[in-house]
Scaffold this active site. Structure first.
Site, PDB file in Angstrom:
ATOM      1  N   LYS A  76       0.740  -1.281   0.166  1.00 23.70           N
ATOM      2  CA  LYS A  76      -0.192  -0.087  -0.001  1.00 23.70           C
ATOM      3  C   LYS A  76       0.753   1.372   0.080  1.00 23.70           C
ATOM      4  CE  LYS A  76      -4.000  -2.211   2.135  1.00 23.70           C
ATOM      5  NZ  LYS A  76      -4.626  -2.683   3.089  1.00 23.70           N
ATOM      6  N   TYR A 198      -5.693  -4.267  -7.512  1.00 27.79           N
ATOM      7  CA  TYR A 198      -5.303  -4.466  -6.283  1.00 27.79           C
ATOM      8  C   TYR A 198      -5.130  -5.699  -5.612  1.00 27.79           C
ATOM      9  CZ  TYR A 198      -6.242  -4.414  -1.062  1.00 27.79           C
ATOM     10  OH  TYR A 198      -6.089  -4.680   0.245  1.00 27.79           O
ATOM     11  N   TYR A 250      -2.450  -0.011  11.149  1.00 26.96           N
ATOM     12  CA  TYR A 250      -3.763  -0.075  11.226  1.00 26.96           C
ATOM     13  C   TYR A 250      -4.433   0.742  12.530  1.00 26.96           C
ATOM     14  CZ  TYR A 250      -3.013  -3.428   7.708  1.00 26.96           C
ATOM     15  OH  TYR A 250      -2.583  -4.108   6.578  1.00 26.96           O
ATOM     16  N   VAL A 268      -1.014  -9.013   5.506  1.00 23.09           N
ATOM     17  CA  VAL A 268      -1.729 -10.340   6.234  1.00 23.09           C
ATOM     18  C   VAL A 268      -0.979 -11.566   5.862  1.00 23.09           C
ATOM     19  CG1 VAL A 268      -3.804  -9.356   6.579  1.00 23.09           C
ATOM     20  CG2 VAL A 268      -3.281 -10.559   4.495  1.00 23.09           C
TER      21      VAL A 268
HETATM   22  N1  GLN Z   1      -5.237  -8.619   0.291  1.00 22.78           N
HETATM   23  C1  GLN Z   1      -5.547  -8.362   1.563  1.00 22.78           C
HETATM   24  C2  GLN Z   1      -6.949  -7.810   1.528  1.00 22.78           C
HETATM   25  O1  GLN Z   1      -7.324  -7.154   0.939  1.00 22.78           O
HETATM   26  C3  GLN Z   1      -4.606  -7.337   2.240  1.00 22.78           C
HETATM   27  C4  GLN Z   1      -4.999  -7.046   3.674  1.00 22.78           C
HETATM   28  C5  GLN Z   1      -3.733  -6.700   4.706  1.00 22.78           C
HETATM   29  O2  GLN Z   1      -2.565  -7.169   4.089  1.00 22.78           O
HETATM   30  N2  GLN Z   1      -4.135  -6.294   5.646  1.00 22.78           N
HETATM   31  O3  GLN Z   1      -7.836  -8.071   2.548  1.00 22.78           O
END
Ligand code: GLN
Length: 422
Positions: A76, A198, A250, A268
């Site tokens: 991101k 994305y 976050y 994640v």
């Molecule tokens: N591809 C994951 C999603 O959109 C990315 C989320 C993350 O890494 N926090 O849910």
């Protein structure tokens, strides 16, 4: 892979230090591998790796630093940087805000007045950011994203097609976020185009080493320290780092800033990229996540590293060395210069605070008839804003009766010859 100075046969002292931090974190087996994207659940949960890349282009590694995993949300900030580079801050922030949300990464986040997601580090904002990237079709946007993230990493990154298919199959919440942004007028493409780009961006595979180099590129003002390629401008690197500082972890961002104090971004897939501006980037990888979606051992490793080595960005440094090394009065006035001449030898890096010290302490020594010589021979660096301040102060002092400047900036090595335009 790009060449660098790393000799992997003899561990550097830094690699040994990194390995010891990994061992401290290894027993922490709490948390769980992400499973809401089914393919991620197949990851071996015990992997643990770290790499640190300095802005001078040295990489230190320990553990599974070469293990590949999907970048997920660590993409991101880098895609945000590409959008900023392409469209500028004003245009990008018409579509996405810069405020910490204090909410989970997949929150339904749209400002009720502007229709903008709160920030580009949560899914809603990141999908809008991806929609801003040049190109009409998803594959066009993705090729810009993939080339850009590869430039940050200094090698060509590939997509994990199985993870991509898994995200596509289970990504309805992200589609819902895209449709909401579209209806609010902040998505710059169709929902389908934005989410496809994305999902592919999240499925790019990286290693901890890649993340370290990507973060080090931001730390280095936008220039990849290994390939030396300028990927984004200094302004863009700074803006991106600022948003990582306030929003990168976050709803744990505030606590992270207090405890670790490094701009960072988690994903994640188990990765975290962190950086200390002007010094280094760090990448960590360990797949088990806490309730907020941050890697349990990655957080532990970075907390320990920051504490052990004093890496907090707001760490108080002891009273800095004075930028004024020596002052001699009258000694150099063997020529016909009227009045006394004060010569001050300056040293080190001159930032705003140091220039303030120089001007505040030395300008009062300027006699009405005399001259002040500021000698920059032992100065290592002066930033453009500091040069402007010095030039302005010297100019304001005007000429001495003999026509010479009352304040002379003596600069044998040309440290003041910086680009004043920017
Ligand atoms: N591809 C994951 C999603 O959109 C990315 C989320 C993350 O890494 N926090 O849910």
């Amino acid at each position: 892979m790009a060449a660098d100075d790393t000799d992997r046969s003899t561990p550097s002292p830094l690699s040994i230090a990194l390995a010891s931090v990994l061992e401290r974190a290894r027993p922490k087996t709490s948390g769980a591998v992400a499973s809401y994207i089914p393919e991620l659940a197949l990851e071996d949960p015990d992997q643990l790796g770290i790499a640190l890349a300095s802005v001078r282009g040295t990489v230190h590694e320990a553990g599974d630093s070469d293990a590949e995993f999907t970048i997920q949300s660590v993409s991101k900030p880098f895609v945000f940087a590409l959008a900023l580079e392409q469209s500028g801050l004003a245009e990008v922030t018409r579509h996405v805000g810069l405020e910490p949300s204090g909410e989970p990464f997949n929150a339904i986040s749209l400002d009720e007045h502007t229709g903008r997601p709160l920030n580009p580090m949560i899914n809603a904002g990141a999908i809008v950011t991806s929609s801003l990237v040049r190109g009409d079709r998803a594959d066009e946007k993705f090729s810009v994203i993939s080339a850009g993230l590869s430039a940050f990493a200094g090698r060509s990154l590939d997509v994990d097609e199985a993870v991509f298919a898994s995200e596509q199959a289970t990504g309805d919440r992200n589609r819902a976020l895209a449709y909401l942004a579209r209806s609010a007028g902040t998505l710059a493409s169709t929902a389908e185009v934005a989410t496809t780009a994305y999902f592919r961006q999240c499925s790019l595979t990286v290693t901890a080493r890649d993340l370290a180099i990507m973060a080090a590129t931001l730390a280095n003002g936008g220039v990849n320290p290994i390939t030396r390629e300028r990927v984004v401008s200094e302004d863009v690197a700074r803006w991106t780092t600022a948003v990582m500082t306030s929003c990168g972890m976050y709803d744990a961002s505030g606590e992270w800033l207090v405890r670790v104090g490094l701009p960072a971004k988690s994903g994640v897939g188990g990765g975290i990229a962190a950086l200390q501006p002007e010094q280094f980037g760090i990448g960590t990888f360990s797949p088990r996540l806490d309730a907020r979606g941050n890697s349990v051992r990655g957080v532990a490793v970075l907390e320990e590293l920051s504490e052990r080595h004093g890496l907090h960005m707001l760490e108080h440094r002891e009273a800095p060395l004075s930028p004024i090394d020596e002052i001699s009065v009258g000694g150099a006035s063997s020529d016909e210069v009227a009045g006394d001449e004060v010569v001050a030898m300056l040293r080190g890096d001159l930032n705003f605070g140091n220039v303030e010290e120089v001007l505040t302490r030395l300008m009062p020594l300027l006699e009405s008839e005399g001259r002040l010589v500021l000698d920059f021979g032992a100065v290592t660096r002066v930033g453009a804003p500091a040069v402007r301040l010095l030039l302005w102060a010297a100019d304001a002092a005007g000429p001495a009766p003999d026509g010479l400047p009352r304040v002379e900036l003596r600069d044998p090595d040309g440290v003041l010859d910086v680009d004043l335009a920017g």
